[in-house]
Write a protein that holds these residues in place. Structure first.
Motif, PDB file in Angstrom:
ATOM      1  N   ALA A  34      11.594 -42.884  13.706  1.00 59.45           N
ATOM      2  CA  ALA A  34      11.063 -41.196  14.307  1.00 59.45           C
ATOM      3  C   ALA A  34      11.383 -40.290  13.881  1.00 59.45           C
ATOM      4  CB  ALA A  34      11.177 -41.796  16.130  1.00 59.45           C
ATOM      5  N   LEU A  35       9.996 -39.457  13.938  1.00 56.11           N
ATOM      6  CA  LEU A  35      10.432 -38.841  13.366  1.00 56.11           C
ATOM      7  C   LEU A  35       9.380 -37.095  14.849  1.00 56.11           C
ATOM      8  CD1 LEU A  35       8.155 -38.595   9.607  1.00 56.11           C
ATOM      9  CD2 LEU A  35      10.432 -38.371  10.696  1.00 56.11           C
ATOM     10  N   GLY A  36      10.162 -36.153  14.619  1.00 54.54           N
ATOM     11  CA  GLY A  36      10.171 -34.856  15.474  1.00 54.54           C
ATOM     12  C   GLY A  36       9.913 -33.452  15.245  1.00 54.54           C
ATOM     13  N   TRP A  37       9.827 -32.903  15.932  1.00 56.04           N
ATOM     14  CA  TRP A  37      10.130 -31.636  16.393  1.00 56.04           C
ATOM     15  C   TRP A  37      10.862 -30.795  17.635  1.00 56.04           C
ATOM     16  CZ3 TRP A  37       8.629 -28.743  11.520  1.00 56.04           C
ATOM     17  CH2 TRP A  37       7.974 -29.375  10.603  1.00 56.04           C
ATOM     18  N   PHE A  38      11.347 -30.249  17.247  1.00 54.05           N
ATOM     19  CA  PHE A  38      11.918 -29.389  18.264  1.00 54.05           C
ATOM     20  C   PHE A  38      12.090 -28.087  18.177  1.00 54.05           C
ATOM     21  CE2 PHE A  38      16.138 -27.896  18.327  1.00 54.05           C
ATOM     22  CZ  PHE A  38      16.621 -29.053  17.115  1.00 54.05           C
ATOM     23  N   ARG A  39      11.901 -26.934  19.416  1.00 51.78           N
ATOM     24  CA  ARG A  39      11.866 -25.822  19.405  1.00 51.78           C
ATOM     25  C   ARG A  39      12.930 -24.678  19.592  1.00 51.78           C
ATOM     26  NH1 ARG A  39       6.199 -24.113  22.741  1.00 51.78           N
ATOM     27  NH2 ARG A  39       6.798 -24.472  24.445  1.00 51.78           N
ATOM     28  N   GLN A  40      13.310 -23.923  19.143  1.00 53.76           N
ATOM     29  CA  GLN A  40      14.824 -23.524  19.788  1.00 53.76           C
ATOM     30  C   GLN A  40      14.343 -21.973  20.029  1.00 53.76           C
ATOM     31  OE1 GLN A  40      18.653 -23.162  17.052  1.00 53.76           O
ATOM     32  NE2 GLN A  40      19.721 -24.912  18.220  1.00 53.76           N
ATOM     33  N   VAL A  41      14.750 -21.043  21.171  1.00 53.94           N
ATOM     34  CA  VAL A  41      14.103 -20.121  22.166  1.00 53.94           C
ATOM     35  C   VAL A  41      15.296 -19.315  22.270  1.00 53.94           C
ATOM     36  CG1 VAL A  41      12.746 -18.781  23.142  1.00 53.94           C
ATOM     37  CG2 VAL A  41      11.490 -20.992  22.084  1.00 53.94           C
ATOM     38  N   ALA A  42      15.102 -18.177  21.721  1.00 54.68           N
ATOM     39  CA  ALA A  42      16.919 -17.112  22.252  1.00 54.68           C
ATOM     40  C   ALA A  42      17.406 -17.437  23.806  1.00 54.68           C
ATOM     41  CB  ALA A  42      17.177 -16.077  21.550  1.00 54.68           C
ATOM     42  N   GLU A  43      18.559 -17.310  24.385  1.00 59.08           N
ATOM     43  CA  GLU A  43      18.371 -17.843  25.496  1.00 59.08           C
ATOM     44  C   GLU A  43      17.483 -18.705  26.756  1.00 59.08           C
ATOM     45  OE1 GLU A  43      17.389 -14.180  27.081  1.00 59.08           O
ATOM     46  OE2 GLU A  43      19.247 -12.886  26.074  1.00 59.08           O
ATOM     47  N   LYS A  44      17.261 -19.716  25.492  1.00 63.66           N
ATOM     48  CA  LYS A  44      16.621 -20.596  26.869  1.00 63.66           C
ATOM     49  C   LYS A  44      17.302 -21.902  26.250  1.00 63.66           C
ATOM     50  CE  LYS A  44      12.041 -18.702  27.609  1.00 63.66           C
ATOM     51  NZ  LYS A  44      10.486 -18.910  27.342  1.00 63.66           N
ATOM     52  N   ASP A  45      16.863 -23.305  27.044  1.00 67.62           N
ATOM     53  CA  ASP A  45      17.530 -24.544  26.262  1.00 67.62           C
ATOM     54  C   ASP A  45      16.201 -25.413  25.410  1.00 67.62           C
ATOM     55  OD1 ASP A  45      18.121 -25.278  29.596  1.00 67.62           O
ATOM     56  OD2 ASP A  45      19.258 -24.581  28.384  1.00 67.62           O
ATOM     57  N   ASP A  46      16.739 -26.023  24.496  1.00 70.67           N
ATOM     58  CA  ASP A  46      16.627 -26.549  23.373  1.00 70.67           C
ATOM     59  C   ASP A  46      14.928 -26.852  23.695  1.00 70.67           C
ATOM     60  OD1 ASP A  46      19.260 -26.861  20.604  1.00 70.67           O
ATOM     61  OD2 ASP A  46      18.097 -25.317  21.818  1.00 70.67           O
ATOM     62  N   GLU A  47      14.119 -27.405  23.158  1.00 68.33           N
ATOM     63  CA  GLU A  47      13.379 -27.927  23.786  1.00 68.33           C
ATOM     64  C   GLU A  47      12.436 -28.638  22.690  1.00 68.33           C
ATOM     65  OE1 GLU A  47       9.749 -25.619  25.031  1.00 68.33           O
ATOM     66  OE2 GLU A  47       8.917 -27.159  26.765  1.00 68.33           O
ATOM     67  N   GLY A  48      12.035 -30.456  23.298  1.00 65.59           N
ATOM     68  CA  GLY A  48      11.235 -31.277  22.176  1.00 65.59           C
ATOM     69  C   GLY A  48       9.496 -31.087  22.980  1.00 65.59           C
ATOM     70  N   VAL A  49       9.385 -30.752  21.622  1.00 59.14           N
ATOM     71  CA  VAL A  49       8.008 -30.435  21.018  1.00 59.14           C
ATOM     72  C   VAL A  49       6.822 -32.071  21.055  1.00 59.14           C
ATOM     73  CG1 VAL A  49       6.225 -29.330  19.978  1.00 59.14           C
ATOM     74  CG2 VAL A  49       8.618 -27.845  20.625  1.00 59.14           C
ATOM     75  N   ALA A  50       7.334 -32.503  19.857  1.00 59.13           N
ATOM     76  CA  ALA A  50       6.722 -33.405  20.213  1.00 59.13           C
ATOM     77  C   ALA A  50       7.471 -35.330  19.359  1.00 59.13           C
ATOM     78  CB  ALA A  50       5.390 -33.888  18.936  1.00 59.13           C
ATOM     79  N   ALA A  51       7.178 -36.399  19.014  1.00 56.97           N
ATOM     80  CA  ALA A  51       7.779 -37.002  18.393  1.00 56.97           C
ATOM     81  C   ALA A  51       6.633 -37.480  18.181  1.00 56.97           C
ATOM     82  CB  ALA A  51       9.171 -37.465  19.718  1.00 56.97           C
ATOM     83  N   ILE A  52       6.814 -38.651  16.844  1.00 60.72           N
ATOM     84  CA  ILE A  52       5.935 -40.037  16.500  1.00 60.72           C
ATOM     85  C   ILE A  52       6.819 -41.079  15.599  1.00 60.72           C
ATOM     86  CG2 ILE A  52       5.850 -39.169  14.060  1.00 60.72           C
ATOM     87  CD1 ILE A  52       2.803 -40.025  15.009  1.00 60.72           C
ATOM     88  N   ASP A  53       6.388 -42.003  16.496  1.00 62.36           N
ATOM     89  CA  ASP A  53       7.109 -43.641  15.508  1.00 62.36           C
ATOM     90  C   ASP A  53       6.382 -43.644  14.520  1.00 62.36           C
ATOM     91  OD1 ASP A  53       6.324 -45.954  18.196  1.00 62.36           O
ATOM     92  OD2 ASP A  53       4.915 -45.599  16.511  1.00 62.36           O
ATOM     93  N   ASP A  54       7.191 -44.538  13.688  1.00 61.95           N
ATOM     94  CA  ASP A  54       6.293 -45.128  12.738  1.00 61.95           C
ATOM     95  C   ASP A  54       4.871 -45.995  12.482  1.00 61.95           C
ATOM     96  OD1 ASP A  54       9.002 -47.945  11.805  1.00 61.95           O
ATOM     97  OD2 ASP A  54       7.770 -47.441  13.417  1.00 61.95           O
ATOM     98  N   GLU A  55       4.474 -46.644  14.090  1.00 62.63           N
ATOM     99  CA  GLU A  55       3.669 -47.349  14.006  1.00 62.63           C
ATOM    100  C   GLU A  55       2.332 -46.487  14.702  1.00 62.63           C
ATOM    101  OE1 GLU A  55       4.055 -50.696  17.329  1.00 62.63           O
ATOM    102  OE2 GLU A  55       4.890 -51.050  15.641  1.00 62.63           O
ATOM    103  N   GLY A  56       2.641 -45.029  14.975  1.00 65.66           N
ATOM    104  CA  GLY A  56       1.916 -43.747  14.830  1.00 65.66           C
ATOM    105  C   GLY A  56       1.815 -43.546  16.528  1.00 65.66           C
TER     106      GLY A  56
END
Length: 132
Positions: A34-56
């Motif tokens: 599985a692939l994806g993106w998460f983001r970090q913002v100062a003074e905030k919790d990390d947030e998962g943004v999007a995920a995708i598996d190999d079937e789309g």
């Protein structure tokens, strides 16, 4: 060791668009990732943004659903994320992530985006700024 190399990102005005790319290498042959993106913002919790598996199959954070689109090219082992209608709150450092996908029911992807912050492999991160 899986390697992930991000590109794209940069700066945009609110309402604008940016595109992120991430090239993955050294996947174990015959394994599903599985692939994806998460983001970090100062003074905030990390947030998962999007995920995708190999079937789309895809999963998104509520904060970006309808604005961001994640896709992948399995032949190139590359994942992309189109970010539209950007908001100042979207600014941060975005990390490309990957992990072995052990799910037996690939369609049951809801919730995978929240797991991206724990994925085993991550890139160096790429900054995104959004001006109002």
């Amino acid at each position: 060791q899986v390697q992930l190399e991000e590109s794209g990102g940069g700066s945009a005005q609110a309402g604008g668009s940016l595109r992120l790319s991430c090239a993955a290498s050294r996947f174990e042959k015959g394994q599903s990732y599985a692939l994806g993106w998460f983001r970090q913002v100062a003074e905030k919790d990390d947030e998962g943004v999007a995920a995708i598996d190999d079937e789309g199959n895809t999963d998104y954070a509520r904060s970006v659903k309808g604005r961001f689109t994640i896709t992948r090219d399995n032949n190139k082992n590359t994942v992309y994320m189109e970010m539209n209608m950007l908001k100042p709150d979207d600014a941060g450092t975005y990390y490309c992530v990957a992990d072995r996908d052990h799910r037996t029911n690939k369609r049951a992807i809801e919730g995978l985006v929240d797991q991206t912050i724990y994925f085993t492999h991550r890139g160096r991160g790429i900054p995104v700024t959004v001006s109002s």
